[in-house]
Design an enzyme around this catalytic site. Structure first.
Site, PDB file in Angstrom:
ATOM      1  CB  SER A   1       2.985   1.801   6.340  1.00 54.54           C
ATOM      2  OG  SER A   1       1.825   2.179   6.881  1.00 54.54           O
TER       3      SER A   1
ATOM      4  CG  HIS B   1      -0.528   0.323   2.494  1.00 55.75           C
ATOM      5  ND1 HIS B   1      -0.027  -0.647   3.279  1.00 55.75           N
ATOM      6  CD2 HIS B   1      -0.143   1.636   3.059  1.00 55.75           C
ATOM      7  CE1 HIS B   1       0.384   0.087   4.433  1.00 55.75           C
ATOM      8  NE2 HIS B   1       0.476   1.238   4.317  1.00 55.75           N
TER       9      HIS B   1
ATOM     10  CG  ASP C   1      -0.286  -4.029   2.523  1.00 58.04           C
ATOM     11  OD1 ASP C   1       0.401  -3.440   1.411  1.00 58.04           O
ATOM     12  OD2 ASP C   1      -0.361  -3.399   3.537  1.00 58.04           O
TER      13      ASP C   1
END
Length: 263
Positions: free
Chosen positions: A207, A65, A113
């Site tokens: 992230s 992402h 992901d």
């Protein structure tokens, strides 16, 4: 740090938000996490950062992402950093021209992901820049295990930022908890981490960073709920180990003479 205001348009499309901030953690000893990578990512409209980690001199793992953006995406990987805003001689800056997102990655629930970035030139391995191992397909981190996550993300919900790497210790939870809270949670490919009692978490800016358990990267910071940060979901690396190995073989083949380049 990842700029929340610039990412609003991306997050409103999703039921959850990308995870990313070190909350309740501490600053690490400089260069004690030499596998950590800082990703500067931008396209024509936004600019932000994510985490990542070096698993081979020519390969960094991160969250899909982070690079799932429209238009031309530009990525710079910074290795060997502690103060990401400082001019440290230990730092290596590498512009990434090729990366591979898992073919079954989906914005819907952040399924699969994971992304692998190809570094060219390769990273120079030294005391500031080193590799971290990943688990085999059969290795599983169990509920109750205490693991650590490092990054340069926000340190509070009021958008406090940090220039230096920080780290937090988080406990792996039984997948049942996340299955109840996240409609798209998949036990085989995700790890449920963190709890409301510890008041520790990751959030904007972290992230793609690794969940490190017993000196191996078992997870990748993926997503959490906007309304409640505990627990959060990490991508389970062991599930994707065969895919990772296949991509690494492809990276090696691309270095052979007369092999077609995808850069």
């Amino acid at each position: 740090m990842l700029l929340l205001l610039l990412l609003t348009s991306a997050f409103v499309l999703l039921p959850c938000t990308g995870a990313a901030r070190i909350i309740g953690g501490r600053e690490v000893k400089p260069h004690s996490r030499p596998y950590m990578a800082y990703l500067e990512i931008q396209n024509d409209r936004v600019s932000f950062s994510c985490g990542g980690f070096l698993i081979r001199p020519d390969a960094v793992l991160s969250a899909a992402h982070c690079v799932d953006m429209e238009g031309k995406v530009r990525i710079t990987v910074i290795l060997g950093a502690h103060n990401i805003r400082g001019r440290e001689r230990s730092q290596q800056r590498i512009h990434v021209r090729h990366w591979v997102i898992h073919p079954k990655y989906s914005r819907d629930g952040f399924k699969n992901d994971i992304v692998l970035l190809k570094l060219k030139p390769k990273a120079r391995i030294n005391k500031y820049v080193q590799l971290i191992s990943i688990p085999s397909r059969k290795e599983h981190v169990r509920a109750g295990a205490k693991c650590k996550v490092a990054g340069w993300g926000w340190t509070s919900v009021t958008q406090d930022t940090t220039n230096v790497m920080r780290e937090v210790e988080l406990k792996v939870q039984n997948g049942t908890i996340c299955h109840q809270l996240f409609k798209k949670y998949q036990r085989q490919s995700m790890i449920c981490v963190g709890d409301d009692f510890s008041k520790k978490a990751t959030y904007y800016g972290d992230s793609g960073g690794p969940l490190v358990c017993k000196q191996k990267a078992h997870g990748i910071v993926s997503h959490a709920r906007e309304s409640n940060l505990f627990p959060e979901v990490f991508t389970r690396i062991s599930y994707f180990e065969p895919w990772i190995r296949e991509q690494l073989r492809n990276f090696a083949l691309q270095e052979l003479p007369d092999f077609p380049s995808f850069d």
